[in-house]
Design a protein around this motif. Structure first.
Motif, PDB file in Angstrom:
ATOM      1  N   SER A  67     -13.628 -39.434  -3.097  1.00 61.54           N
ATOM      2  CA  SER A  67     -12.521 -38.641  -3.632  1.00 61.54           C
ATOM      3  C   SER A  67     -12.906 -38.097  -5.003  1.00 61.54           C
ATOM      4  O   SER A  67     -13.532 -38.804  -5.799  1.00 61.54           O
ATOM      5  CB  SER A  67     -11.243 -39.479  -3.773  1.00 61.54           C
ATOM      6  N   THR A  87     -16.859 -28.723  -1.941  1.00 61.89           N
ATOM      7  CA  THR A  87     -16.823 -28.717  -0.481  1.00 61.89           C
ATOM      8  C   THR A  87     -18.140 -29.281   0.060  1.00 61.89           C
ATOM      9  O   THR A  87     -19.226 -28.847  -0.324  1.00 61.89           O
ATOM     10  CB  THR A  87     -16.606 -27.290   0.056  1.00 61.89           C
ATOM     11  N   GLY A  91     -14.865 -36.202   0.492  1.00 63.09           N
ATOM     12  CA  GLY A  91     -13.936 -36.204   1.611  1.00 63.09           C
ATOM     13  C   GLY A  91     -12.529 -35.838   1.211  1.00 63.09           C
ATOM     14  O   GLY A  91     -11.665 -35.615   2.071  1.00 63.09           O
ATOM     15  N   GLN A  92     -12.281 -35.761  -0.108  1.00 59.93           N
ATOM     16  CA  GLN A  92     -10.931 -35.448  -0.579  1.00 59.93           C
ATOM     17  C   GLN A  92     -11.004 -34.945  -2.025  1.00 59.93           C
ATOM     18  O   GLN A  92     -11.610 -35.589  -2.884  1.00 59.93           O
ATOM     19  CB  GLN A  92     -10.047 -36.698  -0.515  1.00 59.93           C
ATOM     20  N   HIS A 139      -8.333 -24.314   1.024  1.00 61.29           N
ATOM     21  CA  HIS A 139      -8.177 -25.297   2.109  1.00 61.29           C
ATOM     22  C   HIS A 139      -7.922 -24.604   3.444  1.00 61.29           C
ATOM     23  O   HIS A 139      -8.514 -24.968   4.468  1.00 61.29           O
ATOM     24  CB  HIS A 139      -7.028 -26.250   1.781  1.00 61.29           C
ATOM     25  N   ASP A 143     -13.314 -25.490   4.503  1.00 61.10           N
ATOM     26  CA  ASP A 143     -13.317 -26.932   4.737  1.00 61.10           C
ATOM     27  C   ASP A 143     -13.004 -27.720   3.471  1.00 61.10           C
ATOM     28  O   ASP A 143     -13.398 -28.876   3.334  1.00 61.10           O
ATOM     29  CB  ASP A 143     -14.694 -27.369   5.267  1.00 61.10           C
ATOM     30  N   PRO A 145     -11.200 -30.084   1.292  1.00 66.14           N
ATOM     31  CA  PRO A 145     -10.287 -31.180   1.685  1.00 66.14           C
ATOM     32  C   PRO A 145      -9.246 -31.484   0.606  1.00 66.14           C
ATOM     33  O   PRO A 145      -9.275 -32.524  -0.054  1.00 66.14           O
ATOM     34  CB  PRO A 145     -11.237 -32.351   1.889  1.00 66.14           C
ATOM     35  N   THR A 147      -5.826 -32.385  -1.432  1.00 64.23           N
ATOM     36  CA  THR A 147      -4.552 -33.101  -1.524  1.00 64.23           C
ATOM     37  C   THR A 147      -3.933 -32.741  -2.868  1.00 64.23           C
ATOM     38  O   THR A 147      -4.613 -32.817  -3.899  1.00 64.23           O
ATOM     39  CB  THR A 147      -4.736 -34.628  -1.448  1.00 64.23           C
ATOM     40  N   ASP A 207      -7.156 -40.252   4.859  1.00 68.78           N
ATOM     41  CA  ASP A 207      -7.340 -39.034   5.658  1.00 68.78           C
ATOM     42  C   ASP A 207      -6.027 -38.304   5.905  1.00 68.78           C
ATOM     43  O   ASP A 207      -5.989 -37.070   5.930  1.00 68.78           O
ATOM     44  CB  ASP A 207      -7.987 -39.383   7.001  1.00 68.78           C
ATOM     45  N   VAL A 210      -4.987 -35.613   3.343  1.00 71.29           N
ATOM     46  CA  VAL A 210      -5.725 -34.350   3.199  1.00 71.29           C
ATOM     47  C   VAL A 210      -4.927 -33.225   3.859  1.00 71.29           C
ATOM     48  O   VAL A 210      -4.456 -33.355   4.992  1.00 71.29           O
ATOM     49  CB  VAL A 210      -7.131 -34.469   3.821  1.00 71.29           C
TER      50      VAL A 210
END
Length: 323
Positions: A67, A87, A91-92, A139, A143, A145, A147, A207, A210
């Motif tokens: 993250s 990117t 993963g976040q 987003h 891709d 990710p 939040t 996950d 996201v």
């Protein structure tokens, strides 16, 4: 979990870093200078201006993270390079926004993550909306990710959560009136930084978070009179004197308060925390405002150098009460 904090040496960022370390995360923070707040042991510190893409790329190198959290994105230019930069390397990507993005007055209460975002005047919130839109586009079209996390009014022992700060406490202790905007009954929500950190850290690496925006708030409901009365009780004042004045009248005597009262504090702000509870089912706020207020006053009483009265504000209160 390997977590990179871009900034994060302020009040809520340092609380989140401490919680992440206690949860067993490998935490790295990037700040431009030495943090003003003490950094928890076990946190790796790097030096770079996170708003400078080349400097950030140089200091982070080829490292990858589970993250990446951006605490210091305030304008679109601050975040424009980040979709390309991160990117495929995380993963976040968590953007720290604010619940001030929601239009005032809110058409329907309680506020949810899908409540209308609108702020044509209040610059801080307007720019946060622009950041959100830029990152959301990245987003949707790639891709990236994303939040989005939106705190609201967060405090800890170092922060008195009223505009008058310690001046209000001193006036109450002296038996002098304190001015409260409106009639004191507009509704507000306060979240202790420790509670924010508990909920926030549980979202890292999740996950299901996201592609989502999440309002990270306590859900407590307080009136502004209750906030002042709770602070008074923590300061040992049994019968504080509160006097109410219209926000417009306050702005005449205290111009610096005009924008925040007009576009933020004067409006009732209640939150539906269903999404937060669905993503972090175990989260329940632990710090009531009565406990938090006692921590605030105890901290200030233990540090006399912090107990300064704003003489200009003190005179403005007196002028308001005579007007």
């Amino acid at each position: 979990m390997r977590v990179l904090f871009l900034g994060g040496a302020g009040m809520i960022g340092s609380a989140a870093a401490a919680r992440a370390v206690d949860s067993g995360f490998d935490v790295t923070i990037v700040t431009r200078s030495e943090p003003a707040r003490q950094v928890r042991d076990g946190v790796r510190q790097l030096r770079a201006d996170v708003r400078d893409p080349a400097a950030l790329r140089a200091v982070v190198g080829d490292e990858e993270f589970d993250s990446v959290v951006n605490w210091v994105g305030f304008t679109p230019d601050d975040v424009r390079a980040h979709p390309e930069l991160f990117t495929g390397r995380t993963g976040q990507y968590v953007f720290i926004s604010t619940c001030s993005v929601f239009g005032r007055p809110v058409p329907n209460l309680p506020i949810t993550e899908s409540s209308p975002r609108r702020q044509p005047v209040f610059g801080y919130a307007r720019d946060k909306i622009a950041c959100e839109l830029l990152l959301e586009d990245a987003h949707r079209s790639g891709d990236f990710p994303l939040t989005i996390v939106r705190p609201f009014h967060t405090y800890d022992r170092t922060v008195i959560p009223v505009l008058a700060g310690w001046t209000a406490i001193e006036r109450m202790r002296a038996g002098r009136p304190v001015v409260v905007h409106g009639d004191g009954t507009s509704l507000w929500s306060l979240t202790h930084a420790r509670d924010f950190a508990r909920a926030f850290v549980a979202l890292l690496g999740l996950d299901h978070a996201v592609g989502e925006s999440v309002n990270v708030v306590s859900g407590d409901i307080l009136t502004w009179d209750q906030i002042h009365l709770t602070l008074a009780a923590a300061a040992g004042v049994r019968t504080p004197v509160l006097r109410h004045r219209a926000s417009e009248s306050i702005a005449v005597h205290i111009p610096g308060w005009g924008e925040v009262l007009e576009h933020d504090f004067r409006h009732s702000m209640l939150f539906d925390t269903s999404k937060l509870r669905s993503l972090v089912p175990a989260f329940v706020p632990e710090v009531s405002f009565s406990q938090g207020a006692r921590e605030v006053v105890a901290h200030y009483d233990a540090h006399p150098e912090l107990r300064s009265v704003d003489e200009k504000l003190d005179r403005a209160f007196d002028a308001l009460l005579k007007a």
